[in-house]
Design an enzyme around this catalytic site. Structure first.
Site, PDB file in Angstrom:
ATOM      1  N   GLY A 143       0.794  -1.231   0.000  1.00 23.66           N
ATOM      2  CA  GLY A 143       0.000   0.000   0.000  1.00 23.66           C
ATOM      3  C   GLY A 143       0.819   1.270   0.000  1.00 23.66           C
ATOM      4  N   SER A 147       4.862  -0.328  -6.467  1.00 31.97           N
ATOM      5  CA  SER A 147       4.806  -0.568  -7.921  1.00 31.97           C
ATOM      6  C   SER A 147       5.038   0.738  -8.682  1.00 31.97           C
ATOM      7  CB  SER A 147       3.471  -1.193  -8.327  1.00 31.97           C
ATOM      8  OG  SER A 147       2.396  -0.346  -8.001  1.00 31.97           O
ATOM      9  N   ASP A 204      -0.641   7.202  -7.954  1.00 35.00           N
ATOM     10  CA  ASP A 204       0.606   6.737  -7.327  1.00 35.00           C
ATOM     11  C   ASP A 204       1.829   7.157  -8.144  1.00 35.00           C
ATOM     12  OD1 ASP A 204      -1.152   5.574  -5.585  1.00 35.00           O
ATOM     13  OD2 ASP A 204      -0.485   3.508  -5.886  1.00 35.00           O
TER      14      ASP A 204
END
Ligand SMILES: Nc1ncnc2c1ncn2[C@@H]1O[C@H](COP(=O)(O)OP(=O)(O)OP(=O)(O)O)[C@@H](O)[C@H]1O
Ligand SMILES: C[C@@](O)(CCO)CC(=O)[O-]
Ligand SMILES: [Mg+2]
Length: 387
Positions: A143, A147, A204
């Site tokens: 979390g 990635s 992200d």
């Protein structure tokens, strides 16, 4: 010459999952990084392979460039300066190249990261031999945006040694890209995230590329300026999960209950916007800070309730919530949920002794706690050796 890039992980303060469906979310970079270094062999090395070395796990993957050339029919039609999505045909060809590497069963989650590496590498450099080395301070699949940090650092290192960016190779230490190069890194990293996540919102990779604290909605970011000291405890439940599956689960629930889920996403949008307003408004004294912290705590609790509605909480997350509530502290999951990490707001006036007790209680459940600096730097690059 070797290019080294680093990209930070992130926390999501509000709005994960709902952001995939068009709601506003708030995220901040944290001072834990993924590092990627890239080097091309010299003719005397007599090496015609593409290698990916994952240093933390001591795993090396390697492909003769001739094999890549045979496997990828579209090779040669890609351009480093125009990020494109991986076609179905190339996705299949990459999956076969990854399959041949016999990844240990316990590490099979790495397959999507390795596929993203191959796609980004061949898109930017074709099938030139090279060695990329990766290490990370971030827990993978927890979390904290491992990635995205991987895709951003990788795209940055690849672009740093391409003709698409102009950099000062003689500069000592970390340097940042110009705005248009940062945009290019962000776009390529998003393509990598698509391979790992299936349907990412882009929050992200965006916060990892540009750093700071951001508000994000439908691909658009707004930088959040604040003078509020925000301290968050991050608890890693160490329960493994996979963002792709969790995002797909929320989409399936949305298809089953479109009206109810639209109301949930709408509520999350309001929570993120209210949070941004509170964080951005100037603070004058301790009383004002305490009032704001109380509002933020309430918003975090409301967001957590809605994440439960989306079906992405987990027994381990509920244990963290119960434990921190004993100390009157508010928490919410961060990132995709299903395990992974939980955020707890640590109010400015909270004593160090209480913080130590909460951490001891959480760690006695087998969890791991950390306090990271938030809202810091985005991706950076450095060079070593001669060209
Ligand atoms: N340093 C790394 N080296 C190789 N692969 C990585 C690395 N970091 C991440 N990955 C890839 O990304 C996957 C984890 O991504 P995932 O999106 O599920 O979790 P996360 O990004 O840590 O959490 P979140 O998306 O919720 O913030 C790993 O299984 C691996 O395939
Ligand atoms: C769950 C999610 O909202 C955040 C993962 O950090 C997925 C995404 O936005 O891509
Ligand atoms: Mg991720």
């Amino acid at each position: 010459m070797e290019a080294r890039a680093r990209a930070p992980g992130k926390i999501i303060l509000a709005g994960e999952h709902a952001v995939v469906h068009g709601s506003t979310a708030m995220a901040a970079a944290i001072d834990l990084y993924t590092y990627v270094s890239l080097r091309f062999p010299t003719p005397s090395d007599n090496d015609d392979t593409l290698k990916l070395y994952l240093k933390d796990m001591d795993l090396e993957f390697s492909w003769p460039v001739g094999k890549i050339m045979e496997a990828i029919p579209e090779l040669g039609s890609f351009s480093a300066s125009s990020p494109t999505s991986c076609s179905l045909e190339t996705t299949k060809a990459i999956a076969a190249l990854v399959d041949e590497q016999n990844i240990p069963e316990a590490k099979i989650g790495l397959a999507s990261g390795i596929s993203a590496f191959l796609w980004l590498y061949i898109s930017i450099h074709g099938c030139k031999p090279a060695k990329a080395t990766v290490n990370s301070e971030l827990p993978l699949g927890s979390g904290l945006g491992s990635s995205a940090a991987f895709c951003v650092a990788l795209s940055a290192a690849l672009l740093a040694l391409s003709d698409s960016v102009k950099l000062d190779f003689g500069h000592q230490g970390w340097q940042i890209f110009g705005d248009s190069e940062l945009d290019l890194v962000n776009k390529w990293a998003f393509e990598g995230e698509k391979i790992i996540h299936g349907k990412p919102s882009g929050i992200d990779n965006t916060v990892s590329t540009y750093g700071n604290m951001i508000k994000f909605k439908s691909g658009e970011l707004t930088c959040i300026k604040t003078n509020m000291p925000l301290k968050m405890l991050i608890t890693n439940t160490k329960v493994g999960r996979n963002t792709k599956a969790l995002v797909a689960g929320v989409s399936e629930r949305t298809a089953r209950h479109p009206t109810a889920m639209a109301a949930v996403f709408n509520a999350v949008d309001s929570i993120s916007n209210e949070m941004a307003t509170i964080i951005q408004s100037p603070v004058s004294d301790d009383l004002a800070i305490t009032e704001k912290e109380e509002k933020l705590e309430e918003l975090m609790e409301m967001n957590q309730g809605l994440l439960q509605c989306m079906g992405v909480s987990h027994a381990s997350i509920e244990t963290v919530l119960r434990t921190t509530l004993k100390f009157k502290l508010s928490s919410k999951l961060t990132g995709a949920g299903g395990g992974g990490c939980v955020l707890t707001l640590l109010p400015t006036l909270l004593s160090g002794t209480v913080v130590d007790k909460v951490i001891a209680d959480l760690e006695s459940c087998g969890f791991q706690c950390l306090i990271a600096g938030i809202g810091g730097k985005g991706m950076e690059v450095s060079f070593s050796g001669t060209s």
